[in-house]
Design an enzyme around this catalytic site. Sequence first.
Site, mmCIF file in Angstrom:
data_model
loop_
_atom_site.group_PDB
_atom_site.id
_atom_site.type_symbol
_atom_site.label_atom_id
_atom_site.label_comp_id
_atom_site.label_asym_id
_atom_site.label_seq_id
_atom_site.Cartn_x
_atom_site.Cartn_y
_atom_site.Cartn_z
ATOM 1 N N THR A 180 -1.867 -0.965 -0.014
ATOM 2 C CA THR A 180 -3.261 -1.329 -0.265
ATOM 3 C C THR A 180 -3.347 -2.845 -0.329
ATOM 4 O O THR A 180 -2.876 -3.467 -1.283
ATOM 5 C CB THR A 180 -3.769 -0.718 -1.585
ATOM 6 N N LYS A 255 -10.190 1.604 1.575
ATOM 7 C CA LYS A 255 -9.352 1.865 0.409
ATOM 8 C C LYS A 255 -9.824 1.061 -0.801
ATOM 9 O O LYS A 255 -9.816 1.557 -1.937
ATOM 10 C CB LYS A 255 -7.889 1.523 0.719
#
Length: 386
Positions: A180, A255
């Site tokens: 991420t 995300k």
Amino acid sequence: MLLHNTARAACASKRQARAFMATQTPRSSGPQRRVSAIAMAASRCPTLAARPQPSLLRRAAQPGRRAAVPVRAQAAPLIDAAPGKTTLGFIGIGIMGLAMTRNLLKAGYQVVVWNRNPDKCAALAAEGAKVASTPQEVAAAATYTFAMLSDPEAALDVANRPDGVAAGMAPGKGYVDVSTVDAATSQAVAAAVRARGGAFLEAPVSGSKGPAEQGKLIFLTAGDQALFNAVSGPLDAMGKAKFFLGAEGAGANMKLVVNMVMGSMMTAFAEGLALADKVGLRQQDVIDVVGLGAIAAPMFALKGPAMAARAYAPAFPLKHQQKDMRLALALGDEVGQPLPLAAASNAQYIAARRQGLGDADFSAVMEAVLGQAAAEATEAHNKAAK
């Protein structure tokens, strides 16, 4: 090879736009739900109609927004990864990387692994994985290399260091970064990989330790569509769904949106449990009532009992949740979208980190909420005593 269009505005900022070729021209596309990127493109190019692709794709039509830049065709063909035939790499053997690599091994893939602390690779070596000494060695040995890294700094270092992933790339190889990170980091890694002839796919995951162990992650991918198709098998071995969202940056942004919402939800839930306790309600009753209503969420059902017991075994470390909140706030600032609720939640995660809870589960934000109440009570008492 078809240049795939996406309806996501991955080139909304100048910084993002610089990452792509000037010859790529944005085009709009209609809404699609749970259909493959190839199926969508077939409407523009009938010769592709005979090439079904079962992967999931969801888009929301947003009139007035620019479409994202199309994904570039690959210079070298990519073979479909197959168990027993394709060697995969995995870099970053933490909570998530360990579980994901195990699922690849169980599916029959040969896997080469690397971690900064090589001791974390020992269990996988006993289960059949080969251990490399550098990220470059992993990329050189594997056809497709996956990476699950802690933050943008780690992602850039592993890709660009002299013995990094990019140094091991070549035409016909691919790099799938499931970390991420922010869109700019993803685009920088993509540029480094493509400069060596490799293909790139960002694929951050929705899900933590449990889904990773169960092979039920959700992959939010973007980048080179050919690589998305080629690693369909490994993604299916590690997850229950995969979405192709377009040009790199779209997956990273998706995300951050998801984790920002999740982090804000967790903070609100912690405040609710704290308030219930203050007014004499049983916290388990709150959990049960919430679970039966319109705001029921698997996260509340899973984390609630442990929060009531003030036990925070890490599935998703709090320090990573706070990092994601920080990146989401930076993204909001970049595009001019105020995020006051997320900012308030981020302050609680920062407070929890200052209490030494960075390595605890992100539900440990409960301690920051409780600590704030205790601090305010102490301050009020001191004022009254003067």
